[in-house]
Design a protein around this motif. Structure first.
Motif, mmCIF file in Angstrom:
data_model
loop_
_atom_site.group_PDB
_atom_site.id
_atom_site.type_symbol
_atom_site.label_atom_id
_atom_site.label_comp_id
_atom_site.label_asym_id
_atom_site.label_seq_id
_atom_site.Cartn_x
_atom_site.Cartn_y
_atom_site.Cartn_z
ATOM 1 N N PHE A 74 -7.628 2.192 -4.562
ATOM 2 C CA PHE A 74 -8.123 1.794 -3.108
ATOM 3 C C PHE A 74 -7.816 0.472 -2.873
ATOM 4 N N THR A 75 -8.174 -0.454 -3.643
ATOM 5 C CA THR A 75 -8.210 -1.980 -3.454
ATOM 6 C C THR A 75 -6.819 -2.492 -3.357
ATOM 7 N N GLY A 76 -6.080 -1.894 -4.294
ATOM 8 C CA GLY A 76 -4.508 -2.314 -4.441
ATOM 9 C C GLY A 76 -3.942 -1.996 -3.403
ATOM 10 N N ILE A 77 -3.983 -0.506 -3.078
ATOM 11 C CA ILE A 77 -2.985 -0.183 -1.859
ATOM 12 C C ILE A 77 -3.505 -0.796 -0.491
ATOM 13 N N THR A 78 -4.700 -0.951 -0.268
ATOM 14 C CA THR A 78 -5.019 -1.636 1.185
ATOM 15 C C THR A 78 -4.612 -2.987 1.062
ATOM 16 N N THR A 79 -4.922 -3.571 -0.008
ATOM 17 C CA THR A 79 -4.341 -4.980 -0.020
ATOM 18 C C THR A 79 -3.020 -5.288 0.210
ATOM 19 N N SER A 80 -2.229 -4.296 -0.530
ATOM 20 C CA SER A 80 -0.765 -4.336 -0.426
ATOM 21 C C SER A 80 -0.327 -4.056 0.981
ATOM 22 N N ILE A 81 -1.021 -3.409 1.560
ATOM 23 C CA ILE A 81 -0.755 -2.992 2.876
ATOM 24 C C ILE A 81 -0.633 -4.134 3.948
ATOM 25 N N ILE A 82 -1.907 -4.621 3.784
ATOM 26 C CA ILE A 82 -2.603 -5.606 4.546
ATOM 27 C C ILE A 82 -1.621 -7.069 4.629
ATOM 28 N N SER A 83 -1.360 -7.488 3.194
ATOM 29 C CA SER A 83 -0.440 -8.642 3.007
ATOM 30 C C SER A 83 0.836 -8.371 3.426
ATOM 31 N N GLY A 84 1.490 -7.009 2.995
ATOM 32 C CA GLY A 84 2.707 -6.767 3.428
ATOM 33 C C GLY A 84 3.284 -6.886 4.971
ATOM 34 N N ILE A 85 1.960 -6.282 5.565
ATOM 35 C CA ILE A 85 2.169 -6.382 7.213
ATOM 36 C C ILE A 85 2.224 -7.764 7.639
ATOM 37 N N ILE A 86 1.242 -8.467 7.043
ATOM 38 C CA ILE A 86 1.251 -10.137 7.441
ATOM 39 C C ILE A 86 2.409 -10.590 7.061
ATOM 40 N N PHE A 87 3.199 -10.528 5.817
ATOM 41 C CA PHE A 87 4.434 -10.969 5.652
ATOM 42 C C PHE A 87 5.454 -10.580 6.267
#
Length: 218
Positions: free
Chosen positions: A107-120
């Protein structure tokens, strides 16, 4: 062992906030008559946020996903530390629990990846729009080179440190069942540093490739 990663991520988010403030200040000066190359400064901001969000994606997102994958393959004790707690019913009774779980890591990994990926992705798009205004400005290229070099050093150091930690933890993990009567010997948890090493290696390979391209253009 790798609590510094959490501290580093918090620090990176703090830098991101400061970068936003700097961006707003630069925007305020855009039409004030002050001689500031706003487009170059803005491009530097975009590069910087891309580096930060990429670091968060690898070290806080991808690493947690890998940690969960290792736990599913090799067992939860491979990725999560066993911690002892006092029972709420009886302070003398000790309860052993893992300090993490596969579900929580995913959960932590997927949500963090999505958020940081959108920012990128958003900053890549905005930078592509801004590049049209500074195509002939060499100072923007200098900012890019400095950040690529910094990113290469950062990811390289994290990868090397995490790999060293993985070797130590893996050694303790393998020998745990065969070690008797040794004080302060605890079972190793190689899944965490290994996941950090592999995710940092992804960032290192990307920045190193860009750095090689920059050098080859000379």
């Amino acid at each position: 062992m790798f609590d510094f990663i959490g501290i580093a991520i918090g620090f990176l988010f703090a830098i991101l906030i400061v970068s936003g403030i700097i961006f707003l200040i630069g925007y305020a000066f855009k039409n004030s008559g002050v001689k500031v190359n706003f487009d170059v400064s803005l491009n530097g901001y975009f590069y910087f946020v891309r580096l930060i969000s990429g670091g968060v994606f690898c070290l806080a997102g991808l690493s947690r996903i890998l940690q969960a994958v290792f736990a599913m393959i090799f067992g939860e004790s491979f990725s999560f530390q066993m911690t002892t707690y006092n029972s709420r019913l009886d302070d003398q009774e000790l309860i052993e629990m893992l300090d993490g779980s596969i579900a929580a890591s995913l959960f932590t990994g997927i949500t963090t990846s999505i958020i940081s990926g959108i920012i990128f992705a958003v900053h890549v798009y905005l930078q592509s729009k801004n590049d049209k205004n500074i195509s002939d400005d060499k100072s923007s290229d200098l900012v890019f080179k400095v950040l690529v070099f910094s990113g290469t050093i950062f990811f390289g150091l994290v990868t090397i440190v995490a790999l060293v930690g993985t070797i130590e933890e893996l050694y303790k993990f393998i020998l745990f069942d065969s070690v008797d009567n040794i004080e302060n010997w605890s079972k190793g948890v190689p899944g965490e540093p290994l996941s950090i090493a592999l995710s940092a290696l992804v960032g290192w390979s990307v920045t190193l490739r860009r750095l090689i391209k920059v050098i080859s253009k000379k």
